[in-house]
Motif scaffolding. Structure first.
Motif, mmCIF file in Angstrom:
data_model
loop_
_atom_site.group_PDB
_atom_site.id
_atom_site.type_symbol
_atom_site.label_atom_id
_atom_site.label_comp_id
_atom_site.label_asym_id
_atom_site.label_seq_id
_atom_site.Cartn_x
_atom_site.Cartn_y
_atom_site.Cartn_z
ATOM 1 N N PRO A 173 32.303 112.107 69.398
ATOM 2 C CA PRO A 173 31.032 112.551 69.974
ATOM 3 C C PRO A 173 29.870 112.404 68.997
ATOM 4 C CG PRO A 173 32.408 114.434 69.431
ATOM 5 C CD PRO A 173 33.255 113.221 69.241
ATOM 6 N N LEU A 174 28.771 111.854 69.480
ATOM 7 C CA LEU A 174 27.570 111.740 68.651
ATOM 8 C C LEU A 174 26.927 113.108 68.470
ATOM 9 C CD1 LEU A 174 25.823 108.524 70.076
ATOM 10 C CD2 LEU A 174 27.506 108.703 68.221
ATOM 11 N N ALA A 175 26.333 113.302 67.317
ATOM 12 C CA ALA A 175 25.612 114.544 67.042
ATOM 13 C C ALA A 175 24.202 114.417 67.623
ATOM 14 C CB ALA A 175 25.544 114.790 65.536
ATOM 15 N N VAL A 176 23.978 115.048 68.758
ATOM 16 C CA VAL A 176 22.683 114.970 69.431
ATOM 17 C C VAL A 176 22.111 116.363 69.625
ATOM 18 C CG1 VAL A 176 23.249 112.822 70.639
ATOM 19 C CG2 VAL A 176 23.767 115.015 71.716
ATOM 20 N N HIS A 177 20.816 116.414 69.977
ATOM 21 C CA HIS A 177 20.166 117.688 70.261
ATOM 22 C C HIS A 177 20.547 118.158 71.666
ATOM 23 C CE1 HIS A 177 17.806 117.370 66.627
ATOM 24 N NE2 HIS A 177 17.382 116.172 66.989
ATOM 25 N N SER A 178 20.434 119.451 71.898
ATOM 26 C CA SER A 178 20.832 120.024 73.186
ATOM 27 C C SER A 178 19.990 119.488 74.336
ATOM 28 C CB SER A 178 20.728 121.556 73.131
ATOM 29 O OG SER A 178 19.400 121.950 72.816
ATOM 30 N N LYS A 179 18.754 119.058 74.060
ATOM 31 C CA LYS A 179 17.869 118.558 75.119
ATOM 32 C C LYS A 179 18.023 117.056 75.355
ATOM 33 C CE LYS A 179 14.276 122.115 74.717
ATOM 34 N NZ LYS A 179 12.839 122.371 74.500
ATOM 35 N N ASP A 180 18.808 116.389 74.528
ATOM 36 C CA ASP A 180 19.010 114.952 74.719
ATOM 37 C C ASP A 180 19.769 114.698 76.022
ATOM 38 O OD1 ASP A 180 17.709 114.308 72.415
ATOM 39 O OD2 ASP A 180 19.506 114.032 71.207
ATOM 40 N N VAL A 181 19.344 113.702 76.768
ATOM 41 C CA VAL A 181 19.918 113.408 78.076
ATOM 42 C C VAL A 181 20.858 112.199 77.965
ATOM 43 C CG1 VAL A 181 19.424 112.796 80.475
ATOM 44 C CG2 VAL A 181 17.868 114.310 79.222
ATOM 45 N N PRO A 182 22.121 112.353 78.333
ATOM 46 C CA PRO A 182 23.052 111.218 78.269
ATOM 47 C C PRO A 182 22.824 110.242 79.421
ATOM 48 C CG PRO A 182 24.162 113.131 79.174
ATOM 49 C CD PRO A 182 22.790 113.592 78.773
ATOM 50 N N VAL A 183 23.301 109.028 79.251
ATOM 51 C CA VAL A 183 23.279 108.067 80.348
ATOM 52 C C VAL A 183 24.509 108.301 81.220
ATOM 53 C CG1 VAL A 183 21.969 106.357 79.041
ATOM 54 C CG2 VAL A 183 24.468 106.276 79.001
ATOM 55 N N ASP A 184 24.457 107.794 82.439
ATOM 56 C CA ASP A 184 25.559 107.973 83.387
ATOM 57 C C ASP A 184 26.616 106.887 83.261
ATOM 58 O OD1 ASP A 184 24.298 110.241 84.903
ATOM 59 O OD2 ASP A 184 22.803 108.694 85.303
ATOM 60 N N ILE A 185 26.169 105.672 82.968
ATOM 61 C CA ILE A 185 27.064 104.514 82.934
ATOM 62 C C ILE A 185 26.712 103.642 81.734
ATOM 63 C CG2 ILE A 185 27.801 102.424 84.162
ATOM 64 C CD1 ILE A 185 27.014 103.853 86.780
ATOM 65 N N ILE A 186 27.735 103.211 81.002
ATOM 66 C CA ILE A 186 27.562 102.244 79.922
ATOM 67 C C ILE A 186 28.366 101.003 80.291
ATOM 68 C CG2 ILE A 186 27.862 101.760 77.464
ATOM 69 C CD1 ILE A 186 27.990 104.858 77.074
ATOM 70 N N ILE A 187 27.698 99.852 80.291
ATOM 71 C CA ILE A 187 28.390 98.598 80.623
ATOM 72 C C ILE A 187 28.524 97.760 79.360
ATOM 73 C CG2 ILE A 187 28.437 96.557 82.086
ATOM 74 C CD1 ILE A 187 26.566 97.950 84.016
ATOM 75 N N THR A 188 29.761 97.432 79.010
ATOM 76 C CA THR A 188 30.031 96.535 77.892
ATOM 77 C C THR A 188 30.654 95.258 78.453
ATOM 78 O OG1 THR A 188 32.344 97.093 77.377
ATOM 79 C CG2 THR A 188 30.650 98.637 76.585
ATOM 80 N N PRO A 189 30.843 94.234 77.637
ATOM 81 C CA PRO A 189 31.473 93.019 78.146
ATOM 82 C C PRO A 189 32.922 93.208 78.600
ATOM 83 C CG PRO A 189 30.255 92.554 76.142
ATOM 84 C CD PRO A 189 30.293 94.032 76.275
ATOM 85 N N SER A 190 33.547 94.325 78.234
ATOM 86 C CA SER A 190 34.951 94.508 78.582
ATOM 87 C C SER A 190 35.232 95.665 79.523
ATOM 88 C CB SER A 190 35.792 94.699 77.309
ATOM 89 O OG SER A 190 35.372 95.853 76.613
ATOM 90 N N GLU A 191 34.233 96.549 79.756
ATOM 91 C CA GLU A 191 34.497 97.680 80.644
ATOM 92 C C GLU A 191 33.208 98.335 81.130
ATOM 93 O OE1 GLU A 191 36.324 101.166 78.885
ATOM 94 O OE2 GLU A 191 35.510 100.663 76.913
#
Length: 198
Positions: A173-191
């Motif tokens: 897990p990345l160390a982020v602030h509580s107000k940081d908003v994650p993305v819903d989907i990450i697309i890579t070349p393999s998944e």
């Protein structure tokens, strides 16, 4: 290679590796990513998309071919962000033509020309392509340090999609602030990674 966990050091290490990736490899990777995206229900169902112009000289994917495809689609409208450097915020503009409607702006990024009649509120958007340098499998992200997307994403209720190389997605897990908003989907070349908040 053991990667540092400290955010600035991790971002620096990943960006260095990304910048060493050849233009050919980046283009091949993005071609596969684009193939996955176009088949994604969330993309197919979206009508108003906020894209971004990837800066190849900084190791980003060249997104111009995708932006052109979206413009050509009858059931979609493309919007691009313009940096307001005084407010550290993004203004959103409707794009009809990638030649006539954009110019080189802040940080050397291609941005919309200022045309008041083309400016739109965030509520007009239902899907955002979110740039980033590092991600984890829960959708957390590090940007590039300026913070332009932070307030935008906090107000956004739609789908957030990121494009990434496999090596930019961390298993810890990345160390982020509580107000940081994650993305819903990450697309890579393999998944396609559908983020599950932890």
């Amino acid at each position: 290679m053991e990667l540092p966990r400290e955010p600035q050091l991790l971002r620096k290490a990943i960006l260095q590796k990304r910048n060493q990736t050849s233009l050919l490899d980046r283009n091949l990777a993005f071609s596969t990513i684009k193939f996955y995206l176009l088949d994604l229900p969330e993309f197919q169902n979206a009508s108003s998309i906020l894209g971004y112009y990837g800066k190849s000289s900084s190791g980003e994917f060249d997104t111009s071919s995708l932006l052109a495809e979206i413009i050509s689609m009858k059931n979609k409208r493309l919007f691009l962000p313009r940096c307001d450097s005084e407010k550290i915020a993004l203004d959103l503009y409707f794009i009809q033509n990638l030649t006539d409607d954009i110019e080189k702006g802040a940080y050397g990024i291609m941005e919309p020309k200022i045309r008041i009649e083309h400016r739109v509120p965030l509520t007009n958007i239902d899907l955002i392509f979110v740039p980033g340098s590092v991600f984890d499998r829960s959708g957390r992200r590090y940007g590039y340090g300026a913070g332009y997307y932070d307030s935008l994403l906090q107000k956004f209720q739609g789908i957030k999609i990121a494009f990434a190389f496999e090596f930019t997605v961390m298993d810890f897990p990345l160390a982020v602030h509580s107000k940081d908003v994650p993305v819903d989907i990450i697309i890579t070349p393999s998944e396609i990674i559908r983020a599950i908040p932890s």
